[in-house]
Each structure stands twice: as C-alpha cells, then as structure tokens.
Design a protein around this motif. Sequence first.
Motif, PDB file in Angstrom:
ATOM      1  N   ASP A 108       0.844  -1.186   0.000  1.00  0.00           N
ATOM      2  CA  ASP A 108       0.000   0.000   0.000  1.00  0.00           C
ATOM      3  C   ASP A 108       0.886   1.244   0.000  1.00  0.00           C
ATOM      4  O   ASP A 108       0.601   2.224   0.668  1.00  0.00           O
ATOM      5  CB  ASP A 108      -0.924  -0.014   1.221  1.00  0.00           C
ATOM      6  CG  ASP A 108      -2.126   0.877   1.058  1.00  0.00           C
ATOM      7  OD1 ASP A 108      -2.436   1.255  -0.083  1.00  0.00           O
ATOM      8  OD2 ASP A 108      -2.757   1.205   2.081  1.00  0.00           O
ATOM      9  N   TRP A 109       1.984   1.161  -0.734  1.00  0.00           N
ATOM     10  CA  TRP A 109       2.985   2.227  -0.785  1.00  0.00           C
ATOM     11  C   TRP A 109       3.691   2.159  -2.133  1.00  0.00           C
ATOM     12  O   TRP A 109       3.582   1.177  -2.845  1.00  0.00           O
ATOM     13  CB  TRP A 109       4.011   2.089   0.350  1.00  0.00           C
ATOM     14  CG  TRP A 109       4.448   0.675   0.580  1.00  0.00           C
ATOM     15  CD1 TRP A 109       3.965  -0.186   1.512  1.00  0.00           C
ATOM     16  CD2 TRP A 109       5.438  -0.066  -0.158  1.00  0.00           C
ATOM     17  NE1 TRP A 109       4.592  -1.411   1.398  1.00  0.00           N
ATOM     18  CE2 TRP A 109       5.506  -1.372   0.393  1.00  0.00           C
ATOM     19  CE3 TRP A 109       6.277   0.246  -1.208  1.00  0.00           C
ATOM     20  CZ2 TRP A 109       6.374  -2.340  -0.086  1.00  0.00           C
ATOM     21  CZ3 TRP A 109       7.140  -0.732  -1.692  1.00  0.00           C
ATOM     22  CH2 TRP A 109       7.176  -2.003  -1.116  1.00  0.00           C
ATOM     23  N   LYS A 110       4.407   3.214  -2.450  1.00  0.00           N
ATOM     24  CA  LYS A 110       5.195   3.250  -3.681  1.00  0.00           C
ATOM     25  C   LYS A 110       6.619   3.630  -3.306  1.00  0.00           C
ATOM     26  O   LYS A 110       6.839   4.510  -2.485  1.00  0.00           O
ATOM     27  CB  LYS A 110       4.631   4.259  -4.664  1.00  0.00           C
ATOM     28  CG  LYS A 110       3.277   3.858  -5.219  1.00  0.00           C
ATOM     29  CD  LYS A 110       2.901   4.756  -6.378  1.00  0.00           C
ATOM     30  CE  LYS A 110       1.492   4.521  -6.839  1.00  0.00           C
ATOM     31  NZ  LYS A 110       1.218   3.295  -7.455  1.00  0.00           N
ATOM     32  N   ALA A 111       7.585   2.942  -3.911  1.00  0.00           N
ATOM     33  CA  ALA A 111       8.995   3.223  -3.656  1.00  0.00           C
ATOM     34  C   ALA A 111       9.702   3.524  -4.968  1.00  0.00           C
ATOM     35  O   ALA A 111       9.391   2.931  -6.002  1.00  0.00           O
ATOM     36  CB  ALA A 111       9.655   2.032  -2.962  1.00  0.00           C
ATOM     37  N   GLU A 112      10.647   4.433  -4.896  1.00  0.00           N
ATOM     38  CA  GLU A 112      11.487   4.725  -6.053  1.00  0.00           C
ATOM     39  C   GLU A 112      12.607   3.702  -6.106  1.00  0.00           C
ATOM     40  O   GLU A 112      13.234   3.394  -5.092  1.00  0.00           O
ATOM     41  CB  GLU A 112      12.094   6.123  -5.917  1.00  0.00           C
ATOM     42  CG  GLU A 112      13.011   6.492  -7.059  1.00  0.00           C
ATOM     43  CD  GLU A 112      13.669   7.847  -6.875  1.00  0.00           C
ATOM     44  OE1 GLU A 112      14.486   8.195  -7.745  1.00  0.00           O
ATOM     45  OE2 GLU A 112      13.395   8.540  -5.888  1.00  0.00           O
ATOM     46  N   ARG A 113      12.839   3.166  -7.262  1.00  0.00           N
ATOM     47  CA  ARG A 113      13.935   2.208  -7.424  1.00  0.00           C
ATOM     48  C   ARG A 113      15.240   2.964  -7.662  1.00  0.00           C
ATOM     49  O   ARG A 113      15.315   3.826  -8.532  1.00  0.00           O
ATOM     50  CB  ARG A 113      13.637   1.242  -8.558  1.00  0.00           C
ATOM     51  CG  ARG A 113      12.505   0.308  -8.174  1.00  0.00           C
ATOM     52  CD  ARG A 113      12.304  -0.756  -9.178  1.00  0.00           C
ATOM     53  NE  ARG A 113      11.407  -1.750  -8.604  1.00  0.00           N
ATOM     54  CZ  ARG A 113      10.822  -2.688  -9.324  1.00  0.00           C
ATOM     55  NH1 ARG A 113      11.061  -2.790 -10.604  1.00  0.00           N
ATOM     56  NH2 ARG A 113      10.020  -3.543  -8.732  1.00  0.00           N
ATOM     57  N   ILE A 114      16.254   2.627  -6.855  1.00  0.00           N
ATOM     58  CA  ILE A 114      17.547   3.303  -6.891  1.00  0.00           C
ATOM     59  C   ILE A 114      18.610   2.310  -7.371  1.00  0.00           C
ATOM     60  O   ILE A 114      18.644   1.160  -6.925  1.00  0.00           O
ATOM     61  CB  ILE A 114      17.934   3.792  -5.468  1.00  0.00           C
ATOM     62  CG1 ILE A 114      16.879   4.755  -4.928  1.00  0.00           C
ATOM     63  CG2 ILE A 114      19.314   4.420  -5.452  1.00  0.00           C
ATOM     64  CD1 ILE A 114      16.777   6.050  -5.658  1.00  0.00           C
ATOM     65  N   ASP A 115      19.495   2.773  -8.240  1.00  0.00           N
ATOM     66  CA  ASP A 115      20.566   1.927  -8.750  1.00  0.00           C
ATOM     67  C   ASP A 115      21.791   2.008  -7.818  1.00  0.00           C
ATOM     68  O   ASP A 115      22.802   2.611  -8.156  1.00  0.00           O
ATOM     69  CB  ASP A 115      20.938   2.337 -10.175  1.00  0.00           C
ATOM     70  CG  ASP A 115      22.006   1.438 -10.780  1.00  0.00           C
ATOM     71  OD1 ASP A 115      22.272   0.349 -10.216  1.00  0.00           O
ATOM     72  OD2 ASP A 115      22.588   1.832 -11.801  1.00  0.00           O
ATOM     73  N   GLY A 116      21.691   1.402  -6.662  1.00  0.00           N
ATOM     74  CA  GLY A 116      22.797   1.369  -5.712  1.00  0.00           C
ATOM     75  C   GLY A 116      23.929   0.487  -6.163  1.00  0.00           C
ATOM     76  O   GLY A 116      25.045   0.612  -5.656  1.00  0.00           O
ATOM     77  N   ARG A 117      23.659  -0.408  -7.051  1.00  0.00           N
ATOM     78  CA  ARG A 117      24.680  -1.316  -7.583  1.00  0.00           C
ATOM     79  C   ARG A 117      25.798  -0.536  -8.296  1.00  0.00           C
ATOM     80  O   ARG A 117      26.927  -0.980  -8.338  1.00  0.00           O
ATOM     81  CB  ARG A 117      24.013  -2.288  -8.558  1.00  0.00           C
ATOM     82  CG  ARG A 117      24.766  -3.567  -8.785  1.00  0.00           C
ATOM     83  CD  ARG A 117      23.983  -4.472  -9.695  1.00  0.00           C
ATOM     84  NE  ARG A 117      22.995  -5.213  -8.903  1.00  0.00           N
ATOM     85  CZ  ARG A 117      22.076  -6.006  -9.431  1.00  0.00           C
ATOM     86  NH1 ARG A 117      21.992  -6.150 -10.737  1.00  0.00           N
ATOM     87  NH2 ARG A 117      21.231  -6.639  -8.666  1.00  0.00           N
ATOM     88  N   SER A 118      25.462   0.636  -8.823  1.00  0.00           N
ATOM     89  CA  SER A 118      26.420   1.433  -9.567  1.00  0.00           C
ATOM     90  C   SER A 118      27.194   2.455  -8.721  1.00  0.00           C
ATOM     91  O   SER A 118      28.033   3.164  -9.249  1.00  0.00           O
ATOM     92  CB  SER A 118      25.704   2.190 -10.706  1.00  0.00           C
ATOM     93  OG  SER A 118      25.116   1.267 -11.597  1.00  0.00           O
ATOM     94  N   PHE A 119      26.892   2.550  -7.429  1.00  0.00           N
ATOM     95  CA  PHE A 119      27.590   3.530  -6.569  1.00  0.00           C
ATOM     96  C   PHE A 119      28.972   3.060  -6.238  1.00  0.00           C
ATOM     97  O   PHE A 119      29.279   1.987  -5.965  1.00  0.00           O
ATOM     98  CB  PHE A 119      26.822   3.791  -5.274  1.00  0.00           C
ATOM     99  CG  PHE A 119      25.573   4.582  -5.482  1.00  0.00           C
ATOM    100  CD1 PHE A 119      25.630   5.949  -5.664  1.00  0.00           C
ATOM    101  CD2 PHE A 119      24.344   3.956  -5.502  1.00  0.00           C
ATOM    102  CE1 PHE A 119      24.473   6.683  -5.848  1.00  0.00           C
ATOM    103  CE2 PHE A 119      23.173   4.679  -5.691  1.00  0.00           C
ATOM    104  CZ  PHE A 119      23.249   6.055  -5.873  1.00  0.00           C
TER     105      PHE A 119
END
Length: 119
Positions: A108-119
């Motif tokens: 019941d929520w929305k999350a932004e997908r973050i490309d942490g793999r590239s940090f």
Amino acid sequence: MTEVQTHQGSCHCGAVAYEVDTDLQGLIECNCSHCYRKGLVLNFVAPDAFRLKAGEGALSTHTFNTHNIQHRFCETCGVQAFAEGKTPSGHPMIAVNIRTLTDIEPFDWKAERIDGRSF
C-alpha cells in the motif's frame, strides 16, 4: 499517505520492536548487493522520529563497504528492521525497513527504485 503518523514495527519473532513517526514518503528500493538480497524498502528519518521499544540486547550489527551504516538485525530471527548511519551530507539518520511495519497494508505504498549497484 502524506501526513506524519506514528507507525509500529518489529522483527519477525517480535524480540525487536520500535515505533517511527513518518509520512512514508521518499521510500527507496535499492538494487545494491545488500538491499536487493534482503528485499529492503527503506524510509529515512531523523533519529528523534525513531524509538526502539524493545530488543536492544537482541540486536546484532552488520557493516560493509564504507562502514558508514550499521545495519541492525535481530539475532533470533535475522530480520533487519532498521539501520543507523549518516546521510551523504553528514546528518544522523535512521533507515527503517518499512516491510517490518506491522500497521500498514503490504504494497500500500510506492517506492522509487535506486541503482545502488552502480555507486
């Protein structure tokens, strides 16, 4: 979900319990090796918005990479309910795993997908 509310959370076995004041905005789902494998969905709050209610003695800590974040998990069931660290600008923060909140509906929520793999 735009107003700040106090939410209850815990690990799977209940040994670790907390409450957090949040509007559940700015949620992130990261694909780094740690977050992705654990399925974490994180909400970052100031330390004064987070209160550990039970389980300080049941918590273990895992750090990796730059060791800037202390990932706190229950020694009994292994669930990571939250992490402690600093924002990129150096401010203290708590990263709450919203999948451990016990008073919200799953998805019941929305999350932004973050490309942490590239940090």
